[in-house]
Design a protein around this motif. Sequence first.
Motif, PDB file in Angstrom:
ATOM      1  N   MET A   1       0.839  -1.203   0.000  1.00 28.12           N
ATOM      2  CA  MET A   1       0.000   0.000   0.000  1.00 28.12           C
ATOM      3  C   MET A   1       0.867   1.244   0.000  1.00 28.12           C
ATOM      4  N   GLN A   2       0.514   2.223  -0.819  1.00 29.59           N
ATOM      5  CA  GLN A   2       1.239   3.484  -0.914  1.00 29.59           C
ATOM      6  C   GLN A   2       0.365   4.628  -0.396  1.00 29.59           C
ATOM      7  N   TYR A   3       1.008   5.768  -0.136  1.00 31.78           N
ATOM      8  CA  TYR A   3       0.261   6.908   0.378  1.00 31.78           C
ATOM      9  C   TYR A   3      -0.802   7.365  -0.618  1.00 31.78           C
ATOM     10  N   ALA A   4      -0.479   7.243  -1.913  1.00 29.67           N
ATOM     11  CA  ALA A   4      -1.460   7.622  -2.938  1.00 29.67           C
ATOM     12  C   ALA A   4      -2.728   6.780  -2.821  1.00 29.67           C
ATOM     13  N   ASP A   5      -2.565   5.508  -2.405  1.00 31.76           N
ATOM     14  CA  ASP A   5      -3.738   4.650  -2.215  1.00 31.76           C
ATOM     15  C   ASP A   5      -4.619   5.191  -1.097  1.00 31.76           C
ATOM     16  N   TYR A   6      -3.985   5.667  -0.033  1.00 33.14           N
ATOM     17  CA  TYR A   6      -4.736   6.246   1.084  1.00 33.14           C
ATOM     18  C   TYR A   6      -5.481   7.502   0.644  1.00 33.14           C
ATOM     19  N   ALA A   7      -4.786   8.384  -0.103  1.00 35.50           N
ATOM     20  CA  ALA A   7      -5.418   9.617  -0.564  1.00 35.50           C
ATOM     21  C   ALA A   7      -6.624   9.318  -1.450  1.00 35.50           C
ATOM     22  N   ARG A   8      -6.479   8.313  -2.315  1.00 35.91           N
ATOM     23  CA  ARG A   8      -7.582   7.919  -3.185  1.00 35.91           C
ATOM     24  C   ARG A   8      -8.741   7.365  -2.368  1.00 35.91           C
ATOM     25  N   TRP A   9      -8.412   6.545  -1.370  1.00 33.93           N
ATOM     26  CA  TRP A   9      -9.440   5.966  -0.505  1.00 33.93           C
ATOM     27  C   TRP A   9     -10.177   7.051   0.263  1.00 33.93           C
ATOM     28  N   GLN A  10      -9.437   8.060   0.730  1.00 37.62           N
ATOM     29  CA  GLN A  10     -10.073   9.131   1.496  1.00 37.62           C
ATOM     30  C   GLN A  10     -11.051   9.916   0.638  1.00 37.62           C
ATOM     31  N   ASP A 116      -6.537   2.646  11.114  1.00 33.48           N
ATOM     32  CA  ASP A 116      -6.597   1.406  10.345  1.00 33.48           C
ATOM     33  C   ASP A 116      -5.230   0.735  10.358  1.00 33.48           C
ATOM     34  N   ASP A 117      -5.205  -0.581  10.617  1.00 32.19           N
ATOM     35  CA  ASP A 117      -3.933  -1.312  10.662  1.00 32.19           C
ATOM     36  C   ASP A 117      -3.162  -1.200   9.357  1.00 32.19           C
ATOM     37  N   ALA A 118      -3.863  -1.001   8.240  1.00 27.20           N
ATOM     38  CA  ALA A 118      -3.203  -0.958   6.930  1.00 27.20           C
ATOM     39  C   ALA A 118      -2.272   0.239   6.782  1.00 27.20           C
ATOM     40  N   PHE A 126      -0.968  11.726   8.083  1.00 21.68           N
ATOM     41  CA  PHE A 126      -2.359  11.351   8.310  1.00 21.68           C
ATOM     42  C   PHE A 126      -3.013  12.240   9.365  1.00 21.68           C
ATOM     43  N   VAL A 127      -2.225  13.123   9.970  1.00 26.09           N
ATOM     44  CA  VAL A 127      -2.706  13.937  11.087  1.00 26.09           C
ATOM     45  C   VAL A 127      -3.799  14.900  10.633  1.00 26.09           C
TER      46      VAL A 127
END
Length: 325
Positions: A1-10, A116-118, A126-127
């Motif tokens: 998982m990359q940070y871009a994945d988190y941004a997309r998920w958000q 999230d554990d991921a 993420f703050v």
Amino acid sequence: MQYADYARWQRELLGAKGDPDSLIATELAHWREALAGLPEELELPADFPRPARAGGRGGSVARAVPAGTHARLAELAQRSGASLFMTVQAGLAALLTRLGAGSDIPLGSPVAGRTDDAVRDLVGCFVNTLVLRTDTAGDPTFTELLARVRETDLTAYAHAELPFEHLVDELKPARSLARQPLVQVVLAFQNAADPLPGLEGVTASVEPVPSTTAKFDLSFEVTERAAADGGPGGLEILLEYSEDLFTEATADRVAQALATLLISSHVMDEAERCHRLLLMREGEILADGTPEALRTRTGSETVEAAFLHLVDEAVAAARAKETTR
């Protein structure tokens, strides 16, 4: 998982602002109601008038709360169904009200955002910042105030997905180059162990680095320490202050006042009103080693009144000096 994945998920999680059933629409509706009528700026016991543009210069002072008080505050929090952070927040809100900030106290508070554990081991920011609004009106008891804080905070945590920057854009508070929007005072709570690298043959320790900048008027960072047996080992209060507004002596008095308020035995008395919580004990020493001059006040003057008079005198002197420049 990359940070871009988190941004997309958000982005997918929040949904479209125009969709009334989306999370972002629900969150915005909550915060619009929760922050309606929020004061544009807290009145703080500053030494200097606020400049037209914040300079960003800052300093820091530190104070401590002993292990015994730490343990009693933790017990109070547990009895009240609250967290230790909420207990400290109640104390800070009571202090700011006592220092003239009014009874509507908005505090900014950073949340880690790693629920999230991921994303626990993922590099990235993420703050988020929550606006925790505390109502101190009516001179409540400390436990009554703590109950108010608990209710407000739990509701805020349930609506914590909306990025702070987006909230500012949507609420459109009065903007100024002189201060931050929505909140000028921040409270952060650290209860995680200091991360130390495991290097063979090397002993490592964490060393604080003095702050020379300030993002807010006042930023309180309270760190929870553990004793050798794992129990409460005390609280450390680090106050970062804007040098545009405060001298080191005033910032130190404010930090000490918070420590003293929490230490005060009145805090543990559920019937005691917030206006009776002590702000300073006679004979306390400032950060520069100067003894507090309360042993020279008249006997009819209370300790807390003497403290407030000292702050008022410092403010008046600083403003007079500013006028003659």
